[in-house]
Motif scaffolding. Structure first.
Motif, PDB file in Angstrom:
ATOM      1  N   PHE A 188       0.758  -1.114  -0.362  1.00  0.00           N
ATOM      2  CA  PHE A 188      -0.178  -0.090   0.136  1.00  0.00           C
ATOM      3  C   PHE A 188       1.075   1.460  -0.323  1.00  0.00           C
ATOM      4  CE2 PHE A 188      -1.947  -3.470   2.047  1.00  0.00           C
ATOM      5  CZ  PHE A 188      -3.532  -3.882   0.852  1.00  0.00           C
ATOM      6  N   PRO A 189       0.892   2.023  -0.885  1.00  0.00           N
ATOM      7  CA  PRO A 189       1.541   3.166  -0.915  1.00  0.00           C
ATOM      8  C   PRO A 189       0.956   4.048  -1.251  1.00  0.00           C
ATOM      9  CG  PRO A 189       0.792   2.856  -3.136  1.00  0.00           C
ATOM     10  CD  PRO A 189       0.447   1.616  -2.733  1.00  0.00           C
ATOM     11  N   ASP A 190       1.526   5.615  -0.181  1.00  0.00           N
ATOM     12  CA  ASP A 190       1.188   6.850   0.133  1.00  0.00           C
ATOM     13  C   ASP A 190       0.570   7.674  -1.041  1.00  0.00           C
ATOM     14  OD1 ASP A 190       1.809   6.239   2.367  1.00  0.00           O
ATOM     15  OD2 ASP A 190       4.042   7.045   2.580  1.00  0.00           O
ATOM     16  N   ILE A 191      -0.639   7.624  -0.875  1.00  0.00           N
ATOM     17  CA  ILE A 191      -1.229   8.097  -2.297  1.00  0.00           C
ATOM     18  C   ILE A 191      -1.887   9.576  -1.901  1.00  0.00           C
ATOM     19  CG2 ILE A 191      -2.703   8.206  -3.361  1.00  0.00           C
ATOM     20  CD1 ILE A 191      -2.547   4.969  -3.385  1.00  0.00           C
ATOM     21  N   SER A 192      -1.657  10.486  -2.862  1.00  0.00           N
ATOM     22  CA  SER A 192      -2.760  11.785  -2.505  1.00  0.00           C
ATOM     23  C   SER A 192      -3.074  12.255  -4.127  1.00  0.00           C
ATOM     24  CB  SER A 192      -1.622  13.464  -2.211  1.00  0.00           C
ATOM     25  OG  SER A 192      -0.273  13.647  -3.095  1.00  0.00           O
ATOM     26  N   PHE A 193      -4.420  12.663  -4.118  1.00  0.00           N
ATOM     27  CA  PHE A 193      -4.651  12.998  -5.874  1.00  0.00           C
ATOM     28  C   PHE A 193      -5.480  14.083  -5.457  1.00  0.00           C
ATOM     29  CE2 PHE A 193      -7.348  10.302  -3.471  1.00  0.00           C
ATOM     30  CZ  PHE A 193      -8.723  10.791  -3.619  1.00  0.00           C
ATOM     31  N   GLY A 194      -5.828  14.968  -6.414  1.00  0.00           N
ATOM     32  CA  GLY A 194      -6.284  15.857  -7.820  1.00  0.00           C
ATOM     33  C   GLY A 194      -7.614  14.994  -8.092  1.00  0.00           C
ATOM     34  N   ARG A 195      -8.171  16.228  -8.659  1.00  0.00           N
ATOM     35  CA  ARG A 195      -8.878  15.946  -9.700  1.00  0.00           C
ATOM     36  C   ARG A 195      -8.630  15.447 -10.525  1.00  0.00           C
ATOM     37  NH1 ARG A 195     -12.344  17.236 -14.066  1.00  0.00           N
ATOM     38  NH2 ARG A 195     -14.535  18.398 -13.951  1.00  0.00           N
ATOM     39  N   THR A 196      -7.099  15.681 -11.473  1.00  0.00           N
ATOM     40  CA  THR A 196      -7.031  15.174 -12.276  1.00  0.00           C
ATOM     41  C   THR A 196      -5.022  15.225 -12.242  1.00  0.00           C
ATOM     42  OG1 THR A 196      -6.319  17.365 -13.189  1.00  0.00           O
ATOM     43  CG2 THR A 196      -8.104  15.993 -14.082  1.00  0.00           C
ATOM     44  N   TYR A 197      -5.339  14.848 -11.070  1.00  0.00           N
ATOM     45  CA  TYR A 197      -3.682  13.497 -10.763  1.00  0.00           C
ATOM     46  C   TYR A 197      -3.236  13.081  -9.753  1.00  0.00           C
ATOM     47  CZ  TYR A 197      -3.433  16.662  -7.223  1.00  0.00           C
ATOM     48  OH  TYR A 197      -3.330  17.570  -5.340  1.00  0.00           O
ATOM     49  N   VAL A 198      -2.376  11.894  -9.350  1.00  0.00           N
ATOM     50  CA  VAL A 198      -2.575  11.065  -8.585  1.00  0.00           C
ATOM     51  C   VAL A 198      -0.925  11.063  -8.042  1.00  0.00           C
ATOM     52  CG1 VAL A 198      -2.801   8.909  -7.142  1.00  0.00           C
ATOM     53  CG2 VAL A 198      -3.952   9.154  -8.860  1.00  0.00           C
ATOM     54  N   ASN A 199       0.010  11.945  -6.451  1.00  0.00           N
ATOM     55  CA  ASN A 199       0.954  11.610  -6.460  1.00  0.00           C
ATOM     56  C   ASN A 199       1.137   9.918  -5.351  1.00  0.00           C
ATOM     57  OD1 ASN A 199       2.119  13.855  -7.439  1.00  0.00           O
ATOM     58  ND2 ASN A 199       0.648  14.864  -5.579  1.00  0.00           N
TER      59      ASN A 199
END
Length: 80
Positions: free
Chosen positions: A42-53
């Motif tokens: 399970f990676p660390d994930i952050s996201f918005g409407r049109t992106y995923v980090n």
């Protein structure tokens, strides 16, 4: 794997994925969730409407990234 950035402090791999729409972002997140459940990674994930980090930390308590970590990054790339 060439789009992943390797960091030394803290030790990790990072990548930003950009998408044309929220639906494409959501589809990617769903595939990533299924893959994470299947691999129990399970990676660390952050996201918005049109992106995923995504941030990948070493799979074990090691102080360095391993081939297993890089292989997991390549598996995430294949989800696009």
């Amino acid at each position: 794997m060439d789009q992943w950035q390797e960091r030394k402090r803290p030790v990790c791999l990072e990548r930003r994925f950009e998408f044309d729409s929220y639906d494409a972002t959501r589809d990617f997140l769903d595939r990533l969730g299924e893959h994470s459940e299947a691999t129990q990674r399970f990676p660390d994930i952050s996201f918005g409407r049109t992106y995923v980090n995504i941030t990948l930390r070493p799979d074990d308590e090691a102080a360095a990234l391993s081939d297993v970590d890089r292989a997991f990054a390549a598996e995430i790339d294949a989800l696009i």
